[in-house]
Design an enzyme around this catalytic site. Structure first.
Site, PDB file in Angstrom:
ATOM      1  CE  LYS A 123     -56.069  25.258 -23.307  1.00 60.90           C
ATOM      2  NZ  LYS A 123     -57.022  26.138 -22.595  1.00 60.90           N
TER       3      LYS A 123
ATOM      4  CE  LYS B 268     -55.259  35.809 -17.071  1.00 62.09           C
ATOM      5  NZ  LYS B 268     -54.617  34.482 -17.117  1.00 62.09           N
TER       6      LYS B 268
ATOM      7  CG  HIS C  10     -61.258  24.415 -12.670  1.00 62.33           C
ATOM      8  ND1 HIS C  10     -61.098  25.784 -12.633  1.00 62.33           N
ATOM      9  CD2 HIS C  10     -61.210  24.011 -11.379  1.00 62.33           C
ATOM     10  CE1 HIS C  10     -60.941  26.172 -11.381  1.00 62.33           C
ATOM     11  NE2 HIS C  10     -60.999  25.111 -10.603  1.00 62.33           N
TER      12      HIS C  10
ATOM     13  CB  THR D 141     -58.896  33.219 -17.317  1.00 62.57           C
ATOM     14  OG1 THR D 141     -57.824  32.281 -17.454  1.00 62.57           O
ATOM     15  CG2 THR D 141     -59.941  32.646 -16.391  1.00 62.57           C
TER      16      THR D 141
ATOM     17  CE  LYS E  34     -55.934  30.449 -26.045  1.00 58.60           C
ATOM     18  NZ  LYS E  34     -57.166  30.804 -25.372  1.00 58.60           N
ATOM     19  NE  ARG E  35     -49.593  23.145 -20.654  1.00 57.43           N
ATOM     20  CZ  ARG E  35     -49.058  22.465 -19.642  1.00 57.43           C
ATOM     21  NH1 ARG E  35     -48.652  23.094 -18.562  1.00 57.43           N
ATOM     22  NH2 ARG E  35     -48.900  21.160 -19.720  1.00 57.43           N
TER      23      ARG E  35
HETATM   24  F1  GPW Z   1     -58.992  19.622 -16.276  1.00 58.42           F
HETATM   25  N1  GPW Z   1     -58.137  24.047 -16.499  1.00 58.42           N
HETATM   26  C1  GPW Z   1     -56.772  23.973 -16.366  1.00 58.42           C
HETATM   27  F2  GPW Z   1     -60.431  20.881 -15.437  1.00 58.42           F
HETATM   28  O1  GPW Z   1     -56.046  24.941 -16.582  1.00 58.42           O
HETATM   29  F3  GPW Z   1     -58.870  20.150 -14.239  1.00 58.42           F
HETATM   30  N2  GPW Z   1     -56.189  22.806 -15.969  1.00 58.42           N
HETATM   31  C2  GPW Z   1     -56.929  21.697 -15.684  1.00 58.42           C
HETATM   32  O2  GPW Z   1     -56.364  20.656 -15.336  1.00 58.42           O
HETATM   33  C3  GPW Z   1     -58.340  21.777 -15.797  1.00 58.42           C
HETATM   34  C4  GPW Z   1     -58.908  22.961 -16.227  1.00 58.42           C
HETATM   35  C5  GPW Z   1     -59.168  20.580 -15.444  1.00 58.42           C
HETATM   36  C6  GPW Z   1     -58.710  25.356 -16.914  1.00 58.42           C
HETATM   37  C7  GPW Z   1     -59.814  25.274 -17.947  1.00 58.42           C
HETATM   38  O3  GPW Z   1     -59.377  24.553 -19.066  1.00 58.42           O
HETATM   39  C8  GPW Z   1     -60.191  26.691 -18.362  1.00 58.42           C
HETATM   40  O4  GPW Z   1     -61.267  26.668 -19.280  1.00 58.42           O
HETATM   41  C9  GPW Z   1     -60.573  27.511 -17.133  1.00 58.42           C
HETATM   42  O5  GPW Z   1     -60.725  28.861 -17.474  1.00 58.42           O
HETATM   43  C10 GPW Z   1     -59.502  27.404 -16.063  1.00 58.42           C
HETATM   44  O6  GPW Z   1     -59.190  26.042 -15.765  1.00 58.42           O
HETATM   45  C11 GPW Z   1     -59.915  28.083 -14.780  1.00 58.42           C
HETATM   46  O7  GPW Z   1     -61.186  27.675 -14.396  1.00 58.42           O
END
Ligand code: GPW
Length: 742
Positions: free
Chosen positions: A571, A680, A373, A676, A565-566
């Protein structure tokens, strides 16, 4: 089975009335029974929370019926099962979602009305299950809903944290964290499985043991903790399929510290037992930063080990050897967090099931898939070898052995290119020798998937280039999605009704592509008018919430411009805030007569900062400081407001998204793997202000550039811009505000 022989199945069905009925008076009786017998309140006097509890239990009963049927069905069919391993699930609330997926939400609402209660009011009594941080965790939750709806025989496995993601409280503009003890008031959505428990072992040593004329390794663990299953039924929509999210809680094992009991140190023995529970006590609140903490590694192995024991037990129930294992088991690794599962499968097959190394390796290579991710190499997990050696000594050996075979194979493929060999190695020889979990996951998985098209391109050309060149066939991507059931039907019921009315069907609730049918009505003024009304009501609801949370009165005729978002530098909430300062400055410097041309705007920002992420914390403070200034300037009035919504979570998102006119997704191009949130907002008819990053690229193709506000540097332009450094002259006041807070 006991029941069958004692009273006979027919009689049991008779006694149960087959299935629970869902007509209004059955539902009412059911709710009141739960008030009296489950919640233990008088059926003549109970409050909203107690009514919620009773209602939840009534829904739960119906979930359990389907859940049992689903288990029975799949036990008979023995299909290949999908096991989704994830450290994080952001489920949010369950009541409305479950009642809607069961198809009986309206029946419940009617039943409750006669009892003097409102369904929505009771639904708000529920706290969020926040067992995750951000996008990755919400994706897991959306995926569970879709897997259930699409009739997959899927299981989710994760951890039952006692404390979910911290609650964010804003004091003097700063974020403060408070523990989220979400289980305080009970959790009707889980079923404790006191008999589904497995021992999970840590520490100790590895010894050589004589075996069949040769030697073999035996792990003599030093600590055992018990994993207890808590099952959360996940109902599909328009199907009886109800799958399981099985979360593990840590309990002391009976084997723990018998020594102390025997030596009379009773108090210390009990205190030591409590230590076991810390493993599943708290969710790490850092979004993508790995700090080599032992507790974190313990959590990872704890849930992986318990899940695999469960999966292997289920397989062995109907198979006498491991020949069919790859045909029956697919393990999806949600990022690298569960990738110790690879070493654990090898360990179980080789050390416990006594399969040969090569046979076990062959199985491993067929069952694992890995989803990544992130785009940033620094976001990839590295586990210090020292830590692994002390906590899981046998696993470290196995990883070394996997790496040895793999590097030998690699030398044959690519020759003695030592730079490349060392980049591709699972083991990193640096100041701190460590295990590269992503390399382990790639080497041992048969597919490696990204979460959007550009993300996948970046994986192939940069992050995992060496691996792509070696194994192009492994690389794939599945662009993220979100479930319309949660993000339209649950959170925006009036829009949901509107869509069904204009499409003439509810089939879009299971098949999102059918929404495209609305295009035929794109120019229909009546549809526009109805949609505007829906939006207005949602904005009123949001405005009330804003006033309650922050005391700021906002006008619903203003444009609601949202970024939730976070909080992360990439971001760029900071860019948004600077934009707001600029807008404020422009309004202040404008001729009074020109102000009528300004579209009034309410800027809404929400999100949590990882507690140790200083810059992110300061961005929150800056936002609140700017808000304070703007919102108290009578000269600007309704032309501009800024609100920081505290404690952003799934339920807050459900409230905010339907009321947004414009939403911002403005990460620096090349940084957001997918994103994502945009999806939404989009499915609620909100305009996007976005950079060409992550899944936005594909969204542009779907909806067209003309239907959104694209801005900012493209990915290929970013490196040169960084090189050049800042070129904009920052006006002095800006600089002062920022310096003051940061
Ligand atoms: F760093 N994402 C997240 F890749 O929410 F592991 N936490 C995390 O620790 C990571 C990724 C990691 C997010 C992405 O930032 C976002 O772009 C993506 O849509 C989401 O994961 C689901 O794939």
């Amino acid at each position: 089975r006991g029941g069958e022989t004692r009273v006979g199945v027919e009689r049991m069905f008779g006694l149960m009335d087959r299935f629970l009925k869902s007509d209004p008076s059955s539902l009412q009786k059911d709710i009141l029974d739960h008030v009296e017998y489950t919640v233990a309140r008088s059926r003549f006097s109970f409050d909203d929370f107690e009514a919620y509890q009773a209602l939840a239990h009534s829904v739960r009963d119906r979930l359990i019926e389907r859940w049992h049927d689903t288990q029975l069905h799949f036990k008979k069919k023995d299909p290949k099962r999908i096991y989704f391993l994830s450290m994080e699930f952001l489920m949010g609330r369950s009541l409305s979602n479950s009642a809607i997926n069961l198809g009986i939400r309206d029946q419940y609402a009617d039943a409750l009305k006669e009892l003097g209660f409102e369904f929505e009011v009771l639904a708000e009594q529920e706290g969020d299950a926040a067992l995750g941080n951000g996008g990755l965790a919400r994706l897991s939750a959306c995926q569970m809903d879709s897997l259930a709806t699409m009739d997959y025989p899927a299981w989710g496995y994760g951890l039952r944290y006692q404390y979910g993601l911290f609650r964010q409280v804003i004091l003097d503009g700063y974020q403060h964290e408070q523990p989220d003890y979400w289980l305080n008031f009970g959790n009707p959505w889980e079923i404790e499985r006191v008999h589904v428990t497995y021992p999970v072992k840590f520490y100790g040593t590895v010894e050589d043991e004589n075996f069949n004329g040769g030697k073999r390794k035996v792990w003599l663990p030093g600590e055992t903790v018990e994993a207890v299953a808590y099952d959360n039924p996940i109902p599909g929509h328009g199907t009886r399929n109800t799958i399981t999210l099985r979360l593990w809680a840590a309990k002391p094992s009976d084997q723990i510290d018998m020594e102390s009991y025997n030596t009379g140190d009773y108090i210390n023995a009990v205190v030591n037992r409590q230590r076991a529970e810390t493993i599943s006590s708290v969710l790490f609140p850092d979004d993508r930063s790995y700090q080599g903490k032992e507790l974190r590694l313990k959590q990872q192995y704890f849930f992986v080990s318990a899940s695999l024991q469960d999966i292997i037990r289920r397989f062995k129930d109907s198979h006498s050897n491991f020949d069919d294992f790859p045909e029956k088991v697919a393990l999806q690794l949600n990022d690298t967090h569960p990738s110790l599962a690879i070493a654990e499968v090898m360990r179980v097959l080789v050390d416990e099931e006594h399969l040969g190394w090569n046979r076990a390796w062959d199985i491993v290579c067929k069952i694992f898939s890995f989803t990544t991710h992130t785009v940033l190499p620094e976001g990839l997990e590295k586990v210090p070898v020292d830590l692994l050696e002390s906590l899981l000594p046998r696993h470290l050996q196995i990883i070394y052995d996997i790496n040895f075979d793999y590097i030998e194979e690699l030398k044959k493929r690519i020759g003695l290119d030592y730079d490349r060999l060392s980049r591709m190695s699972i083991v990193e020889d640096g100041a701190i020798k460590s295990i590269r979990m992503a390399n382990l996951a790639i080497v041992c998985s048969h597919t490696v998937n990204g979460v959007s098209r550009v993300h996948s391109e970046l994986l192939k050309t940069r992050v995992f280039k060496d691996f792509y060149e070696l194994w192009p066939h492994k690389f794939d991507y599945k662009t993220n999605g979100v479930t319309q059931r949660r993000w339209i039907v649950v959170s925006n019921p009036s829009l949901s009704a509107l869509i069904s009315k204009w499409l003439g069907t509810e089939a879009w609730i299971r098949d999102v592509d059918l929404l495209a049918g609305l295009q035929e009505q794109a120019a229909n003024a009546d549809l526009h008018e109805e949609w505007r009304m829906v939006r207005k009501v949602n904005k009123m609801r949001l405005a009330e919430y804003i006033e309650a949370m922050s005391g700021v009165k906002v006008s619903v005729s203003a444009m609601f411009d949202v970024q939730i978002k976070r909080i992360h530098e990439y971001k760029r909430q900071l860019l948004n805030i600077l934009g707001i300062v600029h807008r404020y400055d422009c309004i202040k410097n404008m001729e009074k007569s020109d102000r009528t041309k300004v579209v009034p705007r309410v800027c809404i920002i929400g999100g949590k900062a990882a507690p140790g992420y200083e810059i992110a914390r300061k961005i929150i403070k800056l936002c609140n400081a700017v808000a304070e200034k703007i919102n108290n300037d009578p000269d600007v009035g309704d032309l501009l407001k800024l609100v920081f919504i505290p404690d952003y979570n799934v339920s807050v998102a459900e409230l905010v998204i339907p009321g947004a006119d414009l939403s911002q997704h403005i990460s620096t191009a090349g940084h957001e793997a997918s994103g994502t949130g945009s999806m939404k907002f989009l499915m609620n008819g909100c305009l996007l202000l976005a950079t060409e990053d992550g899944s936005t690229v594909e969204i542009i193709e779907e909806i067209g550039k003309d239907n959104m506000f694209l801005f900012g540097a493209k990915m290929h332009e970013v490196p040169a811009l960084r090189e050049k450094g800042p070129t904009l002259k920052v006006p002095l006041q800006f600089a002062r505000v920022v310096r003051y807070v940061m």
